[in-house]
Design a protein around this motif. Structure first.
Motif, PDB file in Angstrom:
ATOM      1  N   THR A  46      -0.756   5.500   3.776  1.00  0.00           N
ATOM      2  CA  THR A  46       0.081   5.724   2.610  1.00  0.00           C
ATOM      3  C   THR A  46       0.388   4.406   1.908  1.00  0.00           C
ATOM      4  O   THR A  46       0.369   4.324   0.679  1.00  0.00           O
ATOM      5  N   ALA A  47       0.654   3.373   2.702  1.00  0.00           N
ATOM      6  CA  ALA A  47       0.868   2.046   2.117  1.00  0.00           C
ATOM      7  C   ALA A  47      -0.379   1.560   1.394  1.00  0.00           C
ATOM      8  O   ALA A  47      -0.292   0.927   0.332  1.00  0.00           O
ATOM      9  N   GLU A  48      -1.553   1.854   1.939  1.00  0.00           N
ATOM     10  CA  GLU A  48      -2.793   1.506   1.252  1.00  0.00           C
ATOM     11  C   GLU A  48      -2.898   2.248  -0.069  1.00  0.00           C
ATOM     12  O   GLU A  48      -3.322   1.684  -1.085  1.00  0.00           O
ATOM     13  N   ALA A  49      -2.527   3.539  -0.064  1.00  0.00           N
ATOM     14  CA  ALA A  49      -2.685   4.358  -1.266  1.00  0.00           C
ATOM     15  C   ALA A  49      -1.834   3.864  -2.420  1.00  0.00           C
ATOM     16  O   ALA A  49      -2.217   4.009  -3.583  1.00  0.00           O
ATOM     17  N   ILE A  50      -0.654   3.278  -2.129  1.00  0.00           N
ATOM     18  CA  ILE A  50       0.198   2.779  -3.214  1.00  0.00           C
ATOM     19  C   ILE A  50       0.119   1.264  -3.327  1.00  0.00           C
ATOM     20  O   ILE A  50       0.727   0.683  -4.229  1.00  0.00           O
ATOM     21  N   GLY A  51      -0.599   0.612  -2.399  1.00  0.00           N
ATOM     22  CA  GLY A  51      -0.794  -0.832  -2.500  1.00  0.00           C
ATOM     23  C   GLY A  51       0.208  -1.670  -1.740  1.00  0.00           C
ATOM     24  O   GLY A  51       0.182  -2.897  -1.839  1.00  0.00           O
ATOM     25  N   GLY A  52       1.115  -1.041  -0.980  1.00  0.00           N
ATOM     26  CA  GLY A  52       2.103  -1.796  -0.226  1.00  0.00           C
ATOM     27  C   GLY A  52       3.128  -0.867   0.387  1.00  0.00           C
ATOM     28  O   GLY A  52       3.132   0.341   0.122  1.00  0.00           O
ATOM     29  N   ASP A  53       4.008  -1.438   1.224  1.00  0.00           N
ATOM     30  CA  ASP A  53       5.097  -0.624   1.750  1.00  0.00           C
ATOM     31  C   ASP A  53       6.100  -0.278   0.663  1.00  0.00           C
ATOM     32  O   ASP A  53       6.724   0.780   0.689  1.00  0.00           O
ATOM     33  N   LEU A  54       6.249  -1.175  -0.295  1.00  0.00           N
ATOM     34  CA  LEU A  54       7.170  -0.982  -1.410  1.00  0.00           C
ATOM     35  C   LEU A  54       6.552  -1.590  -2.660  1.00  0.00           C
ATOM     36  O   LEU A  54       5.971  -2.689  -2.601  1.00  0.00           O
ATOM     37  N   VAL A  55       6.636  -0.883  -3.785  1.00  0.00           N
ATOM     38  CA  VAL A  55       6.033  -1.339  -5.038  1.00  0.00           C
ATOM     39  C   VAL A  55       7.096  -1.310  -6.129  1.00  0.00           C
ATOM     40  O   VAL A  55       7.741  -0.278  -6.365  1.00  0.00           O
ATOM     41  N   LEU A  56       7.294  -2.460  -6.773  1.00  0.00           N
ATOM     42  CA  LEU A  56       8.177  -2.571  -7.927  1.00  0.00           C
ATOM     43  C   LEU A  56       7.302  -2.481  -9.178  1.00  0.00           C
ATOM     44  O   LEU A  56       6.464  -3.350  -9.425  1.00  0.00           O
ATOM     45  N   GLU A  57       7.493  -1.407  -9.951  1.00  0.00           N
ATOM     46  CA  GLU A  57       6.613  -1.123 -11.090  1.00  0.00           C
ATOM     47  C   GLU A  57       7.427  -1.067 -12.366  1.00  0.00           C
ATOM     48  O   GLU A  57       8.565  -0.573 -12.389  1.00  0.00           O
ATOM     49  N   GLY A  58       6.851  -1.574 -13.459  1.00  0.00           N
ATOM     50  CA  GLY A  58       7.513  -1.526 -14.751  1.00  0.00           C
ATOM     51  C   GLY A  58       6.578  -1.910 -15.872  1.00  0.00           C
ATOM     52  O   GLY A  58       5.436  -2.340 -15.643  1.00  0.00           O
TER      53      GLY A  58
END
Length: 815
Positions: A46-58
């Motif tokens: 799941t972390a691979e699918a979003i690119g990390g354990d936590l993603v700050l997007e804007g």
């Protein structure tokens, strides 16, 4: 010490206890370790699918304050935007992702040296001045590796074919040609400026307990255009075989615990009688209660420890083999707490099912212990029941981490443990009353069982459970395997084609026929958006429905792929209503989960808007869609003729073997406008998952079979002593050997045949809850339901031909 360990093993009852505890330890440890491994790997994936354990997007870069908060963590920055790729007079709209040196945090990037070559995995992005293009972009630009492509104002050299990124996302209909470039080259393109539509992402590695504090720190700093995404709220979940295997693993191991506990309970009854005389002798010579308990329990537990350790060692070996099988890159390392729970689990089973029966020996006077059939005080009977019910509850906590996840199963186990003997007591009493006028042999056989309910009912209940679980496990296992095989047939489509147009269809079909490609169906696709439900704007129509509308919200915020068809796709099933009438344009069938999310029902009127105008349709049915079938699937399917006059392209999927894949460049050259999606990698992963799940299901079935055999052996052993004494009494009273053989055979027929009948009833009653939980529907009838009879009939035949041993009857009665 060696003698102390080996002496108890001379007892058949002790050997059955030890084997039952070993199997239970193996099952519990294997499932707990397997669950931990799968959860760890799933969290990582799941972390691979979003690119990390936590993603700050804007829509703007992170602020300096936010960067300072995460400066100690491993991070990667990405920027995504749309741009036009230019090569001479060819222009291609593409999705561009620019990455820095920290990319990717998880997983790897798959690239190839040329189109349709075998991909290789790398742990970095392209270097400055280089760009990686997906195959579809190369096809449309008519380029190859080594050529130069212009992005904005900047020419970049193509150094690899981009096959797959770990955070690529999914969805066949939203995939534009993809480009991966270095973040340092973005200023040179001149594309990013004020007002440019772009998404900035800061990917962070925050494993374990670091996640929650980090979210608390970052949340107050979020701007209006920013959001946080974590691996826990990414919307990903276990699907298909993995989900079913997890459920079946929990159900199966709880059944193993129940069976092994039953075997331990029955064998402990025989074992307590074996220990009774020793306990009486010790009490006669003045041994205290504590001394007797210490002597009995220490010997039993010391001798049982090797069996428990052997089960744990086998589970560890299986776990290590599983890690090697799945690959060591994502291997999970259990902590000390996990090992402590696994070591305590078999002790809990022994304490719950065997300890009360041994403990009672310390409270009984020597005179009562030396009786042929010592009985426990009434207070201890309640202790036996409490221990037998508490042990599975504690084991359930070890398995699931909480009681809520297995609450239904625990309720069923308690109901079976308490209710089954009570349910069997009625038929046993009824048979006893009806047997008064039967011939001597069947009447004596029935009296042996009905006049000793405290012995017969636990034994009969154990046999019923063993036979029922044996047949249910075989039934469910075969249903899982057949369903998984049907999910991915041998020639499942491995290529998808989008953007085919009407004039291309004859030539495209000829190409497929010429290269031996198999295609299921061609679907016309129209891009449209749902705007009205029953004459109301769609936003107003769905606001009164459930708050859980995540899928519906996604559907409302984008154009959908609408299609029409005259036959129901093989991967779809009618959930309610009916299928489309080919002769009635203006009908629509809706995917059931989306309909539930939007509150749509059969009979609702829908209106869509598209490029060519508006279209209306009436819902005539809802469909359940198997999204994992590697077939084209749609939310909305219209009756033929409804989409006439709309601008549309065609979509299909086909299977092409490895030998024919070399002709794909010719297909691209013949139809340069198409988008060709190669899903061989996804197909291979799914097939590997199904293979692994199938092997794990077979292993669970083997554990259940072994547990069932142990219960049957323990039940037979529990009644063997009394049967020998009954035979001896009949001999003293003048019974012939022929009568003894008939009585013994009929008794076994009553016991085993009755157990098979009740097992069939129990299996039948379990079809609906098992089907609902495991298969999202009813579990169909199967010949596996007759498995108990396939076990019982050969058993009775063997018992009939075996020699019936008889010894001096008075010696048996006295000893």
């Amino acid at each position: 010490m060696t003698e102390r360990l080996l002496r108890p093993w001379r007892s058949p009852a002790f050997r059955i206890q030890a084997l039952a505890l070993m199997v239970a330890t193996l099952a519990i440890a294997t499932v707990v370790l397997l669950r931990g491994e799968l959860e760890h790997r799933f969290a990582t994936r799941t972390a691979e699918a979003i690119g990390g354990d936590l993603v700050l997007e804007g829509s703007a870069p992170p602020s300096d304050q936010q960067k300072a908060m995460v400066s100690d963590l491993a991070s990667a920055n990405t920027l995504t935007f749309s741009s036009v790729l230019v090569r001479d007079d060819i222009f291609v709209l593409a999705s561009v992702k620019a990455v820095d040196q920290g990319y990717p945090l998880y997983g790897s990037v798959a690239v190839a040296g040329q189109r349709f070559a075998d991909p290789q995995r790398v742990d970095h992005g392209p270097a400055p001045g280089e760009v990686w293009l997906a195959g579809t972009a190369l096809d449309r630009l008519e380029q190859r590796v080594g050529d130069t492509v212009t992005i904005g104002d900047l020419p970049l050299r193509i150094t690899a074919v981009l096959e797959q990124e770990p955070d690529q996302g999914a969805g066949f209909y939203s995939m534009n040609p993809r480009v991966l470039m270095n973040l340092a080259d973005v200023p040179g393109t001149g594309i990013i400026g004020p007002g440019t539509r772009a998404r900035y992402k800061l990917h962070l590695r925050a494993p374990g307990e670091m996640m929650a504090p980090l979210i608390e720190q970052l949340t107050p700093t979020l701007a209006a255009n920013q959001e946080l995404e974590t691996r826990d709220n990414a919307g990903l979940r276990s699907m298909g075989p993995l989900r079913q295997l997890t459920l079946w693993g929990q159900l199966a191991v709880m059944m193993v615990v129940l069976l092994c506990g039953g075997a331990v309970y029955l064998a402990a009854g025989v074992r307590s009688l074996e220990q009774a005389r020793r306990s009486a002798v010790m009490k006669t010579f003045g041994a205290s209660r504590a001394t007797v308990l210490r002597w009995i329990l220490s010997r039993e537990l010391t001798a049982l420890l090797p069996a428990m350790l052997a089960g744990l060692a086998l589970a560890v070996a299986a776990f290590l083999a599983l890690q090697q099988w799945l690959g060591d890159a994502l291997a999970w390392k259990p902590g000390p707490g996990s090992w402590l729970l696994l070591a305590l689990a078999p002790l809990v089973i022994w304490a719950g099912f065997a300890l009360p029966r041994l403990w009672r020996l310390a409270d009984l006077p020597p005179r009562q212990i030396l009786q042929p059939e010592p009985s426990a005080p009434v207070a201890r009977t309640g202790l036996n029941l409490v221990g037998a019910l508490a042990a599975p509850v504690l084991v359930a906590m070890v398995l699931s981490g909480s009681l809520m996840e297995l609450l239904q199963l625990l309720g069923l186990m308690v109901a079976v443990a308490v209710g089954l003997p009570l349910l069997l007591w009625g038929p046993l009493r009824l048979a006893d009353r009806l047997g008064d006028r039967w011939p001597l042999a069947p009447r004596l056989a029935l009296r042996r069982l009905s006049r000793r309910p405290l012995t017969t009912l636990p034994m009969l209940s154990a046999l019923v459970l063993a036979l029922a679980i044996m047949s249910m496990s075989s039934h469910v296992g075969q249903q899982l395997l057949s369903q998984w095989r049907a999910t991915l047939p041998e020639k499942a489509p491995n290529y998808f084609v989008l953007n085919l147009f009407e004039p291309d269809l004859p030539a495209f079909r000829q190409w497929l026929d010429r290269h031996g490609a198999e295609t299921p169906q061609l679907y016309p696709v129209v891009r449209g958006r749902l705007v009205e439900v029953n004459g109301q704007p769609v936003r107003e129509a769905v606001t009164k429905e459930s708050d859980d509308r995540e899928q519906g919200e996604r559907a409302l915020n984008r154009d959908l792929s609408l299609t029409e068809g005259d036959t129901l796709p093989a991967s779809n099933q009618i959930a309610s209503g009916r299928w489309l009438d080919p002769e009635q344009p203006g009908e629509v069938s809706v995917e059931s989960e989306l309909a539930a999310s939007l509150g749509l029902q059969v009979g609702d009127q829908l209106r869509f808007t598209g490029v060519s105008g508006e279209l209306s349709a009436t819902i005539v049915g809802l469909r359940e869609v198997d999204w994992e079938s590697f077939q084209p699937n749609f939310y909305f399917m219209f009756s033929p003729g409804t989409l006439d006059g709309e601008d549309r392209y065609w979509l299909t999927s086909f299977y092409l073997d490895e030998a024919g894949s070399g002709a794909l460049p010719d297909l691209i050259r013949a139809f340069p406008q198409i988008t060709l999606l190669d899903v061989n990698a996804l197909l291979g992963q799914a097939q590997a998952l199904i293979t692994q799940a199938s092997r794990a299901a077979l292993a669970l079935a083997a554990l259940l079979l072994a547990s069932s055999v142990l219960v049957m052996a323990a039940a037979w052993l529990a009644g063997s002593g009394q049967r020998r004494k009954d035979d001896a009494l009949l001999r003293v009273l003048g019974g012939s050997r022929s009568l003894l053989r008939r009585v013994a055979t009929i008794e076994q027929l009553w016991l085993m045949g009755g157990a098979a009948v009740f097992a069939l009833v129990l299996h039948f009653l379990a079809l609906w809850p098992l089907g609902q939980r495991m298969f999202d529907g009813d579990l169909p009838l199967s010949p596996w339901m007759l498995l108990p009879w396939a076990v019982v009939l050969p058993w009775l035949a063997v018992q009939r031909v075996l020699p019936h041993r008889t010894g001096p009857p008075l010696a048996r009665l006295s000893g």
